[in-house]
Design a protein around this motif. Structure first.
Motif, mmCIF file in Angstrom:
data_model
loop_
_atom_site.group_PDB
_atom_site.id
_atom_site.type_symbol
_atom_site.label_atom_id
_atom_site.label_comp_id
_atom_site.label_asym_id
_atom_site.label_seq_id
_atom_site.Cartn_x
_atom_site.Cartn_y
_atom_site.Cartn_z
ATOM 1 N N GLY A 59 62.509 27.695 4.534
ATOM 2 C CA GLY A 59 62.761 26.723 3.484
ATOM 3 C C GLY A 59 63.339 27.272 2.202
ATOM 4 N N VAL A 60 63.778 28.540 2.182
ATOM 5 C CA VAL A 60 64.322 29.126 0.958
ATOM 6 C C VAL A 60 65.691 28.541 0.627
ATOM 7 C CG1 VAL A 60 65.040 31.300 -0.134
ATOM 8 C CG2 VAL A 60 62.994 31.232 1.309
ATOM 9 N N PHE A 61 66.484 28.215 1.659
ATOM 10 C CA PHE A 61 67.772 27.538 1.487
ATOM 11 C C PHE A 61 68.119 26.840 2.790
ATOM 12 C CE2 PHE A 61 68.427 32.214 1.719
ATOM 13 C CZ PHE A 61 68.838 32.332 3.040
ATOM 14 N N PRO A 92 59.372 29.897 -0.520
ATOM 15 C CA PRO A 92 59.164 29.718 0.925
ATOM 16 C C PRO A 92 58.045 28.723 1.209
ATOM 17 C CG PRO A 92 59.313 32.049 0.374
ATOM 18 C CD PRO A 92 59.232 31.308 -0.921
ATOM 19 N N ARG A 93 58.272 27.874 2.197
ATOM 20 C CA ARG A 93 57.244 26.917 2.627
ATOM 21 C C ARG A 93 56.325 27.541 3.680
ATOM 22 N NH1 ARG A 93 61.837 23.309 2.907
ATOM 23 N NH2 ARG A 93 61.805 23.589 5.182
ATOM 24 N N SER A 94 56.761 28.633 4.275
ATOM 25 C CA SER A 94 55.982 29.344 5.287
ATOM 26 C C SER A 94 55.717 30.766 4.798
ATOM 27 C CB SER A 94 56.748 29.403 6.614
ATOM 28 O OG SER A 94 57.117 28.118 7.045
ATOM 29 N N VAL A 95 54.743 31.411 5.399
ATOM 30 C CA VAL A 95 54.531 32.835 5.113
ATOM 31 C C VAL A 95 55.763 33.590 5.597
ATOM 32 C CG1 VAL A 95 53.136 34.863 5.630
ATOM 33 C CG2 VAL A 95 52.034 32.642 5.259
ATOM 34 N N LEU A 96 56.394 34.310 4.692
ATOM 35 C CA LEU A 96 57.683 34.950 4.973
ATOM 36 C C LEU A 96 57.613 36.421 4.597
ATOM 37 C CD1 LEU A 96 60.771 34.684 5.650
ATOM 38 C CD2 LEU A 96 61.114 34.118 3.229
ATOM 39 N N VAL A 154 57.395 37.607 0.801
ATOM 40 C CA VAL A 154 58.222 36.938 -0.206
ATOM 41 C C VAL A 154 57.477 35.696 -0.680
ATOM 42 C CG1 VAL A 154 60.411 35.769 -0.644
ATOM 43 C CG2 VAL A 154 60.343 37.791 0.842
ATOM 44 N N LEU A 155 57.175 35.656 -1.961
ATOM 45 C CA LEU A 155 56.356 34.579 -2.502
ATOM 46 C C LEU A 155 57.147 33.544 -3.299
ATOM 47 C CD1 LEU A 155 53.285 36.677 -3.707
ATOM 48 C CD2 LEU A 155 53.444 35.269 -1.653
ATOM 49 N N ASP A 156 58.303 33.920 -3.816
ATOM 50 C CA ASP A 156 59.046 32.985 -4.654
ATOM 51 C C ASP A 156 60.544 33.266 -4.564
ATOM 52 O OD1 ASP A 156 59.582 35.219 -6.364
ATOM 53 O OD2 ASP A 156 57.742 34.828 -7.491
ATOM 54 N N ALA A 195 62.862 36.451 -3.211
ATOM 55 C CA ALA A 195 63.788 36.208 -2.105
ATOM 56 C C ALA A 195 65.157 36.786 -2.414
ATOM 57 C CB ALA A 195 63.889 34.710 -1.827
ATOM 58 N N LYS A 196 65.640 36.554 -3.629
ATOM 59 C CA LYS A 196 66.949 37.092 -4.021
ATOM 60 C C LYS A 196 66.946 38.610 -4.008
ATOM 61 C CE LYS A 196 68.177 33.098 -6.897
ATOM 62 N NZ LYS A 196 68.557 32.603 -8.238
ATOM 63 N N ALA A 197 65.892 39.202 -4.552
ATOM 64 C CA ALA A 197 65.811 40.667 -4.589
ATOM 65 C C ALA A 197 65.758 41.250 -3.182
ATOM 66 C CB ALA A 197 64.581 41.092 -5.390
ATOM 67 N N ALA A 198 64.992 40.617 -2.302
ATOM 68 C CA ALA A 198 64.823 41.144 -0.946
ATOM 69 C C ALA A 198 66.116 41.084 -0.154
ATOM 70 C CB ALA A 198 63.728 40.360 -0.227
ATOM 71 N N LEU A 199 66.812 39.955 -0.210
ATOM 72 C CA LEU A 199 68.030 39.791 0.583
ATOM 73 C C LEU A 199 69.128 40.753 0.146
ATOM 74 C CD1 LEU A 199 68.147 35.905 0.873
ATOM 75 C CD2 LEU A 199 67.798 37.527 2.740
#
Length: 301
Positions: free
Chosen positions: A96-98, A212-216, A224-226, A230-234
């Protein structure tokens, strides 16, 4: 019981993969349109086309999400999600991140940024098994390559410029390792991709990603919590070692009863089963129908 969902990376794509995937779904059609092809299976018959970074990243992202959409209606939500290398784009979208269209845009931008780096320093990836990590680290230091992906105690992927990778392969074979060249033309997840990581970070900075809507779990920053994480990880994982061994440990720690791999081949399922023989993993590519995939997951719940 619950299950974990993992998305494959590139290098194992083949024309017969995911034989049950509906050819006329909206997302499959969108993926083909983005790639400028009418039939993605026919396109993969061309080895040169299939190995293209730009083609492979977009194709695997779109098809991975299309396959999951086809399965999701008949399965409970996964307990946790992760993606391997470019598989993170599909994983983050599934969490659910994008949305899927954004995932395809990002696959294109990611591939283009990596190809620009590869134009300056052509390179590739080599899967190596049979050497412990200390021995492999020493080999990398001696030959001028780097560990791109950590899969297990004696299984990894190394990357670097072509000449250095050839030296590393020769030395690894002399030490009785098993080596397989991957169908990629960039030294993904190594320092040679830093400019691509920087470019992709700028692309991500402009996007309104969601929590994320799921544990990611990611290859670079664990859970990834927010959207900021997410941006930093990708971006980071493009030029940093993919810690797939740690991703697997994180998934197992959620108490999952089984693991479903979405994508081409069975590499992630095989690695998982070696590490966690008491928690079964299967790949979607093992099955001849989506009903069989769903039935297997339900049999483990």
């Amino acid at each position: 019981m619950s299950f974990a969902l993992v998305f494959s990376g590139q290098g194992m794509q083949h024309p017969a993969m995911l034989p049950w995937l509906a050819p006329d779904s909206a997302l499959v059609r969108l993926t083909c349109a983005r790639l400028g092809v009418e039939d993605w299976r026919n396109a993969l018959e061309d080895a040169g086309w299939a190995a293209s970074n730009r083609h492979a990243q977009c194709l695997l992202t779109g098809l991975g999400l299309a396959a999951w959409q086809q399965l999701a209606a008949d399965l409970p939500p996964p307990t946790a999600i992760a993606g391997y290398s470019v598989g993170e784009l599909a994983a983050f979208s599934a969490a659910g991140v994008f949305d899927a269209a954004t995932a395809l845009d990002l696959a294109r931008d990611r591939a283009e940024a990596m190809d620009r780096c590869a134009a300056d320093t052509p390179g590739g990836l080599l899967a190596v098994s049979g050497l412990t990590m200390p021995v492999l680290d020493q080999l990398c230091h001696q030959t001028g390559v780097a560990v791109a992906i950590r899969n297990g105690v004696d299984s990894a992927v190394i990357g670097g410029p072509h000449a250095a990778l050839a030296r590393a392969e020769s030395q690894a074979l002399q030490q009785n390792a098993h080596c397989t060249r991957l169908k990629v033309h960039v030294a993904s997840h190594t320092l040679w991709m830093q400019a691509a990581a920087n470019s992709f970070a700028q692309t991500l900075a402009a996007l309104p990603l969601q929590r994320p809507r799921s544990v990611l779990f990611s290859n670079a920053v664990d859970r990834v919590l927010d959207a900021t994480q997410a941006k930093a990880a990708l971006a980071a994982q493009i030029a940093q070692t993919v810690r797939w061994d740690e991703c697997m440990d994180n998934l197992a720690a959620r108490g999952v009863g089984c693991v479903l791999e979405v994508g081409p081949g069975q590499a992630l399922a095989r690695i998982w089963n070696q590490r966690y023989p008491d928690i079964p993993a299967r790949a979607c590519d093992d099955f001849r129908s989506d009903a069989a995939v769903v039935a297997w997951v339900h049999s483990q719940l």
